[in-house]
Design a protein around this motif. Structure first.
Motif, PDB file in Angstrom:
ATOM      1  N   GLN A  76      -3.619  -3.895  -9.329  1.00 54.66           N
ATOM      2  CA  GLN A  76      -5.060  -3.802  -9.525  1.00 54.66           C
ATOM      3  C   GLN A  76      -5.417  -3.711 -11.004  1.00 54.66           C
ATOM      4  O   GLN A  76      -6.462  -4.215 -11.430  1.00 54.66           O
ATOM      5  CB  GLN A  76      -5.593  -2.590  -8.767  1.00 54.66           C
ATOM      6  CG  GLN A  76      -5.523  -2.759  -7.248  1.00 54.66           C
ATOM      7  CD  GLN A  76      -5.871  -1.484  -6.503  1.00 54.66           C
ATOM      8  OE1 GLN A  76      -5.783  -0.384  -7.051  1.00 54.66           O
ATOM      9  NE2 GLN A  76      -6.255  -1.622  -5.244  1.00 54.66           N
ATOM     10  N   ALA A  77      -4.535  -3.103 -11.786  1.00 52.86           N
ATOM     11  CA  ALA A  77      -4.796  -2.977 -13.216  1.00 52.86           C
ATOM     12  C   ALA A  77      -4.832  -4.328 -13.918  1.00 52.86           C
ATOM     13  O   ALA A  77      -5.482  -4.475 -14.965  1.00 52.86           O
ATOM     14  CB  ALA A  77      -3.741  -2.082 -13.868  1.00 52.86           C
ATOM     15  N   VAL A  78      -4.133  -5.317 -13.345  1.00 61.75           N
ATOM     16  CA  VAL A  78      -4.174  -6.663 -13.934  1.00 61.75           C
ATOM     17  C   VAL A  78      -5.124  -7.574 -13.160  1.00 61.75           C
ATOM     18  O   VAL A  78      -5.078  -8.802 -13.292  1.00 61.75           O
ATOM     19  CB  VAL A  78      -2.762  -7.281 -14.014  1.00 61.75           C
ATOM     20  CG1 VAL A  78      -1.883  -6.465 -14.943  1.00 61.75           C
ATOM     21  CG2 VAL A  78      -2.122  -7.415 -12.636  1.00 61.75           C
ATOM     22  N   GLY A  79      -5.967  -6.970 -12.326  1.00 58.63           N
ATOM     23  CA  GLY A  79      -7.029  -7.711 -11.667  1.00 58.63           C
ATOM     24  C   GLY A  79      -6.642  -8.448 -10.411  1.00 58.63           C
ATOM     25  O   GLY A  79      -7.328  -9.381  -9.999  1.00 58.63           O
ATOM     26  N   VAL A  80      -5.543  -8.023  -9.748  1.00 61.70           N
ATOM     27  CA  VAL A  80      -5.102  -8.695  -8.526  1.00 61.70           C
ATOM     28  C   VAL A  80      -5.218  -7.728  -7.354  1.00 61.70           C
ATOM     29  O   VAL A  80      -4.618  -6.647  -7.380  1.00 61.70           O
ATOM     30  CB  VAL A  80      -3.647  -9.181  -8.655  1.00 61.70           C
ATOM     31  CG1 VAL A  80      -3.220  -9.925  -7.383  1.00 61.70           C
ATOM     32  CG2 VAL A  80      -3.487 -10.075  -9.875  1.00 61.70           C
ATOM     33  N   PRO A  81      -5.975  -8.091  -6.320  1.00 56.96           N
ATOM     34  CA  PRO A  81      -6.126  -7.209  -5.160  1.00 56.96           C
ATOM     35  C   PRO A  81      -4.860  -7.177  -4.314  1.00 56.96           C
ATOM     36  O   PRO A  81      -4.056  -8.108  -4.337  1.00 56.96           O
ATOM     37  CB  PRO A  81      -7.291  -7.820  -4.381  1.00 56.96           C
ATOM     38  CG  PRO A  81      -7.266  -9.267  -4.764  1.00 56.96           C
ATOM     39  CD  PRO A  81      -6.769  -9.324  -6.180  1.00 56.96           C
ATOM     40  N   VAL A  82      -4.698  -6.097  -3.545  1.00 56.30           N
ATOM     41  CA  VAL A  82      -3.478  -5.870  -2.779  1.00 56.30           C
ATOM     42  C   VAL A  82      -3.801  -5.696  -1.293  1.00 56.30           C
ATOM     43  O   VAL A  82      -4.643  -4.869  -0.923  1.00 56.30           O
ATOM     44  CB  VAL A  82      -2.729  -4.619  -3.281  1.00 56.30           C
ATOM     45  CG1 VAL A  82      -1.481  -4.366  -2.434  1.00 56.30           C
ATOM     46  CG2 VAL A  82      -2.356  -4.780  -4.748  1.00 56.30           C
ATOM     47  N   LEU A  83      -3.112  -6.482  -0.484  1.00 57.16           N
ATOM     48  CA  LEU A  83      -3.128  -6.314   0.966  1.00 57.16           C
ATOM     49  C   LEU A  83      -1.831  -5.623   1.349  1.00 57.16           C
ATOM     50  O   LEU A  83      -0.744  -6.140   1.081  1.00 57.16           O
ATOM     51  CB  LEU A  83      -3.229  -7.672   1.658  1.00 57.16           C
ATOM     52  CG  LEU A  83      -2.975  -7.699   3.171  1.00 57.16           C
ATOM     53  CD1 LEU A  83      -4.061  -6.941   3.912  1.00 57.16           C
ATOM     54  CD2 LEU A  83      -2.875  -9.136   3.679  1.00 57.16           C
ATOM     55  N   ALA A  84      -1.915  -4.455   1.964  1.00 57.18           N
ATOM     56  CA  ALA A  84      -0.727  -3.696   2.348  1.00 57.18           C
ATOM     57  C   ALA A  84      -0.395  -3.947   3.806  1.00 57.18           C
ATOM     58  O   ALA A  84      -1.289  -4.122   4.646  1.00 57.18           O
ATOM     59  CB  ALA A  84      -0.961  -2.205   2.119  1.00 57.18           C
ATOM     60  N   GLY A  85       0.892  -3.963   4.116  1.00 56.95           N
ATOM     61  CA  GLY A  85       1.319  -4.134   5.490  1.00 56.95           C
ATOM     62  C   GLY A  85       2.735  -3.647   5.686  1.00 56.95           C
ATOM     63  O   GLY A  85       3.505  -3.529   4.733  1.00 56.95           O
ATOM     64  N   GLY A  86       3.071  -3.343   6.918  1.00 55.88           N
ATOM     65  CA  GLY A  86       4.399  -2.829   7.224  1.00 55.88           C
ATOM     66  C   GLY A  86       4.329  -1.448   7.825  1.00 55.88           C
ATOM     67  O   GLY A  86       3.343  -0.717   7.651  1.00 55.88           O
ATOM     68  N   ALA A  87       5.379  -1.072   8.528  1.00 57.11           N
ATOM     69  CA  ALA A  87       5.401   0.197   9.259  1.00 57.11           C
ATOM     70  C   ALA A  87       5.200   1.410   8.354  1.00 57.11           C
ATOM     71  O   ALA A  87       4.698   2.444   8.796  1.00 57.11           O
ATOM     72  CB  ALA A  87       6.726   0.323  10.009  1.00 57.11           C
ATOM     73  N   ALA A  88       5.590   1.298   7.088  1.00 57.94           N
ATOM     74  CA  ALA A  88       5.479   2.451   6.183  1.00 57.94           C
ATOM     75  C   ALA A  88       4.054   2.931   6.016  1.00 57.94           C
ATOM     76  O   ALA A  88       3.815   4.124   5.772  1.00 57.94           O
ATOM     77  CB  ALA A  88       6.068   2.096   4.817  1.00 57.94           C
ATOM     78  N   PHE A  89       3.086   2.043   6.138  1.00 63.09           N
ATOM     79  CA  PHE A  89       1.700   2.406   5.882  1.00 63.09           C
ATOM     80  C   PHE A  89       1.017   3.045   7.086  1.00 63.09           C
ATOM     81  O   PHE A  89      -0.179   3.345   7.035  1.00 63.09           O
ATOM     82  CB  PHE A  89       0.913   1.177   5.427  1.00 63.09           C
ATOM     83  CG  PHE A  89       1.370   0.660   4.092  1.00 63.09           C
ATOM     84  CD1 PHE A  89       1.018   1.305   2.917  1.00 63.09           C
ATOM     85  CD2 PHE A  89       2.192  -0.455   4.011  1.00 63.09           C
ATOM     86  CE1 PHE A  89       1.461   0.844   1.684  1.00 63.09           C
ATOM     87  CE2 PHE A  89       2.634  -0.925   2.790  1.00 63.09           C
ATOM     88  CZ  PHE A  89       2.270  -0.271   1.618  1.00 63.09           C
ATOM     89  N   GLY A  90       1.775   3.276   8.162  1.00 59.78           N
ATOM     90  CA  GLY A  90       1.226   3.925   9.335  1.00 59.78           C
ATOM     91  C   GLY A  90       0.628   2.924  10.307  1.00 59.78           C
ATOM     92  O   GLY A  90       0.171   1.859   9.906  1.00 59.78           O
ATOM     93  N   PRO A  91       0.618   3.272  11.596  1.00 61.12           N
ATOM     94  CA  PRO A  91       0.121   2.325  12.599  1.00 61.12           C
ATOM     95  C   PRO A  91      -1.354   2.009  12.457  1.00 61.12           C
ATOM     96  O   PRO A  91      -1.820   0.968  12.905  1.00 61.12           O
ATOM     97  CB  PRO A  91       0.409   3.048  13.928  1.00 61.12           C
ATOM     98  CG  PRO A  91       0.509   4.498  13.558  1.00 61.12           C
ATOM     99  CD  PRO A  91       1.100   4.530  12.191  1.00 61.12           C
ATOM    100  N   ASP A  92      -2.101   2.889  11.804  1.00 60.37           N
ATOM    101  CA  ASP A  92      -3.532   2.657  11.601  1.00 60.37           C
ATOM    102  C   ASP A  92      -3.874   2.384  10.142  1.00 60.37           C
ATOM    103  O   ASP A  92      -5.043   2.354   9.778  1.00 60.37           O
ATOM    104  CB  ASP A  92      -4.336   3.856  12.106  1.00 60.37           C
ATOM    105  CG  ASP A  92      -3.908   5.171  11.435  1.00 60.37           C
ATOM    106  OD1 ASP A  92      -2.961   5.139  10.610  1.00 60.37           O
ATOM    107  OD2 ASP A  92      -4.512   6.209  11.731  1.00 60.37           O
ATOM    108  N   GLY A  93      -2.841   2.195   9.324  1.00 63.51           N
ATOM    109  CA  GLY A  93      -3.077   1.897   7.916  1.00 63.51           C
ATOM    110  C   GLY A  93      -3.551   3.076   7.095  1.00 63.51           C
ATOM    111  O   GLY A  93      -4.052   2.897   5.983  1.00 63.51           O
TER     112      GLY A  93
END
Length: 378
Positions: free
Chosen positions: A187-204
């Motif tokens: 984000q600091a270099v102006g690129v948005p992030v989509l997170a995914g995967g079990a680590a982020f929890g079943p409800d994100g």
């Protein structure tokens, strides 16, 4: 992802075979990877696609589903670690073969590219690989960087390529603090992030805690999010959100647990024999495994403090208890370790509370101790 994407969608695929046929394909792939037969696995998937199975279905509902079964079978002690790794390697080869199938080719990419990458320290790259292939099939330009990418290298890649988004994958929740670093750096270099995967929890929930711009529960949802596009991150708003969500870190308990990890494990291991007599007959290998298990508990305690979620550590312990039970290791041995850690951390309110809640949750899973002289491990 500065605006809604105009990426064209993939051509309409032939209808999937009936449910029973899909089940049959999954079962045949499972038997092939269980037996370590790469050629049979590849023939199974490519043959099903030739017969009309949509490519995305083959990727997610066949390969992805069988890979999930591999994990379940390992946890239940019906597959060895070597078999699990071999199955994953076979799936990687099948995905590569499927990538050159004529029906995999989607429309020409339009707009900027998407970087699909695993968090630093995350070696489970297959979910990210599946996402990369699904995105390609839907006409997105993709840079798949694979497993375990250090944040400086990721940022350098973004500078060189001008990616319009990062799809950040993490399977193990121990990598959440590192995921936070990656989210912030992108984000600091102006690129948005989509997170995914079990680590982020079943409800994100952890994706939101760490300030990701979006979260998707699976690859199909990720395609929908990326098709719509994400706005460029606002640095001031992002920083304010991060400070608000992680204000609890000001107590330094997370930092302290990480800094004293080695001491916590050593002290707990030294005193555990008094609290758990069966350990006196352990072999050197069993003691080494016990030390590893204590280390995992400390690591998960640290992440629980980082994300400030009282359910984080109990959830890990419930899973661990199942894995131990499948290997005929009494899960009750976890409780003395939690108690000893609690004694060492009694002056730290959040850590103490987290360990108490973890013990209470674990207690519901364990059978009542057998009376003295019963000959059973309590």
């Amino acid at each position: 992802m500065t605006a809604a994407s105009s990426t064209p969608t993939a051509p309409t695929a032939p209808a999937a075979p009936a449910g029973a046929d899909l089940d049959d394909v999954r079962e045949r792939l499972w038997l092939a990877v269980r037996d370590g037969d790469e050629y049979r696995a590849s023939d199974t998937v490519l043959g099903a696609v030739d017969a009309g199975l949509p490519v995305v279905t083959a990727l997610l509902d066949v390969i992805g589903a069988v890979q999930a079964r591999v994990g379940v079978e390992w946890a239940a002690n019906r597959l060895t670690v070597a078999q699990e790794h071999a199955a994953t390697a076979i799936h990687e080869r099948v995905i590569a073969a499927l990538g050159h199938h004529p029906r995999h080719r989607g429309p020409e990419p339009a707009g900027g590219r998407i970087t699909v990458v695993c968090v630093d320290g995350e070696w489970h790259a297959l979910p990210a690989r599946l996402l990369a292939e699904v995105l390609r099939h839907h006409g997105h330009g993709v840079d798949f960087l694979g497993a375990h990418v250090p944040v400086p290298h990721l940022v350098g890649h973004l500078h060189r390529t001008g990616s319009r988004a990062v799809a950040l994958s993490a399977t193990f929740s121990l990598h959440l603090p590192t995921a936070h670093t990656a989210v912030t750096a992108c984000q600091a270099v102006g690129v948005p992030v989509l997170a995914g995967g079990a680590a982020f929890g079943p409800d994100g929930r952890y994706a939101r805690t760490l300030g990701a711009d979006a979260w998707a529960p699976d690859a199909r949802a990720a395609v929908d999010v990326l098709d719509r596009g994400l706005a460029l991150p606002d640095p001031l708003r992002t920083e304010a959100r991060a400070v608000s969500c992680l204000a609890h870190l000001a107590d330094q308990e997370y930092t302290m647990v990480v800094a004293t990890r080695r001491q916590l494990v050593k002290e707990t291991l030294a005193r555990l024999e008094e609290r758990y007599p069966p350990m006196r007959s352990y072999t050197d290998q069993q003691r080494e495994r016990t030390a590893e298990d204590i280390g995992h508990i400390v690591d998960h305690l640290a992440v629980a403090l980082y994300v400030n979620d009282p359910e984080f550590l109990p959830r890990f312990l419930r899973w661990t208890a199942g894995v131990l039970d499948a290997r005929s290791v009494p899960a009750r041995s976890l409780d003395p370790a939690l108690e000893l850690l609690g004694r060492q951390l009694q002056d730290f309110p959040r850590a103490s509370r987290t360990l108490r809640q973890a013990r209470a949750a674990l207690d519901h899973l364990l059978p009542a101790p057998h009376p003295p002289g019963s000959g059973r491990i309590a």
